[in-house]
Design a protein around this motif. Sequence first.
Motif, short mmCIF file in Angstrom:
data_model
loop_
_atom_site.label_atom_id
_atom_site.label_comp_id
_atom_site.label_asym_id
_atom_site.label_seq_id
_atom_site.Cartn_x
_atom_site.Cartn_y
_atom_site.Cartn_z
N ALA A 61 0.86 -1.19 0.00
CA ALA A 61 0.00 0.00 0.00
C ALA A 61 0.89 1.24 0.00
N SER A 62 0.25 2.36 -0.33
CA SER A 62 1.01 3.61 -0.38
C SER A 62 1.18 4.21 1.01
N ASP A 63 0.35 3.79 1.98
CA ASP A 63 0.51 4.31 3.35
C ASP A 63 -0.08 3.30 4.32
N SER A 64 0.31 3.41 5.58
CA SER A 64 -0.13 2.47 6.61
C SER A 64 -1.59 2.66 6.97
N LYS A 65 -2.14 3.88 6.82
CA LYS A 65 -3.54 4.12 7.16
C LYS A 65 -4.47 3.25 6.32
#
Length: 462
Positions: free
Chosen positions: A413-417
């Motif tokens: 993914a592009s971010d952990s969120k």
Amino acid sequence: MGLLSGGSFLGIALSANALQLAELRGSGSRYRLVHAAVFPIGEQRLLSEPGVLGKELHQFLKAQGFSARQAVAGFPAQWLMFKEKSLPDASAEATAAMLVLQAERDFSMDPPSLSLDFLPGIPVKGTQRVILAAAVRDRIASVQRMMLAAGLQLRGVTSTSLAIAGVSGGANVLYMGENGVECLAHDDQGVRAIRYLAPASAVKGGGASPGVSGELRRAAFLSGAKLVSGELAIWDDLGVDDKIAADLFAGENVHVRRGTTFPAMESAGDAGEHSAGSMALALCAANSKWMGLDFLHSRLEPKPPRKFTSARVWAAVGVLTALAAFGYLLLDWRQNAAELTELRQKRDDMKGSEKSAKEFIARVKLATNWGDNRPNYLECLRAVTLCFPDKERIWASTLSVRDDMKGIMTGGASDSKTVLELLDHLKNNAAFADVKMLQMRESEGKNAEVTYSIAFSYLGGG
């Protein structure tokens, strides 16, 4: 349970993060809305601290002016599991016995951990089609403890979509609630399917996902429900823009209308400021015939033994059960024999084209075996796919599922969120258990990405 004349009734539509509340008051067969509110509960609090949550609900109801004590709770489709079954036309006791036996095969969870009920259908040519439904017993127990702490008398637990269909007269229903979008399809034999389609974000906040209408058509096709021959009522508890609702099925041969009120209400108008689900459940509290399913008073729960029993009574029950089972096997054999005779006749008629006949038989066998024998892995893959956020910033690289339906999924993914959002969706889905994050790591470099690994157990349904 049955009809309660007069008084006040409370409907509670449950979701992962809130309780939608509506209080109706009336007499006879006409009711009016007197209070509507939303009580936020916080994720997982229903299961972890139902007693504390019930006390807070009691204070909230008192502060908002609610006075009703008779209540019915509604579960979203995402918390329930459904199976369509075809059975011989038999007594209620024999039908219940057959369904209890089949439930052990159809649901991956242990039977004692599930509360079962079923929707009977209209018998046709000696057979009846029923919808077998299951809910996690621990979740129902948590709702009961919360209601007790809130000072409420819980009269039933059912499906919110089914309650809407029951009190509105049986139209096909598309319900948009806090827990997501779900549909109920039916035909002249009764309910054909109740399905969770998409999260609430698919239709909320600016635009409807094209996948919602596509999933509805797929659900209708798989269930055999003929939506094109009836109407579809959209009940909106999310405040979706009218243009979005109108465009949701643009170009489809379906008569779509906005649901605004129910026949038992005193006046027409907006459904209680987006409280259709809780209003329908309140009407079910007044008259249980609209409920359809009730996991508190299930048709499949074993009845307590009578005070005076004898060996003859039990022998008669055994004989009836054996006859019902024999009738079921005989009907199944006759159906198979009829299919075999038809196939042989078609083979004889197609002697001049042996290749075409073989292709036809192969197609018939494929269609016959598709329904109940579809690999559980495909259902698992579908359920995992529906849990992914409607974004392009997360993807799966591998998905491995063992024979015991325990799986591990890896991806990026592009971010952990976004990864945590996927984890929450899996945990909130009743089809999964033991969901946990094995690892989440951010790679180094200019275009940093997050890799993750999630383990889960697939239970079925969803």
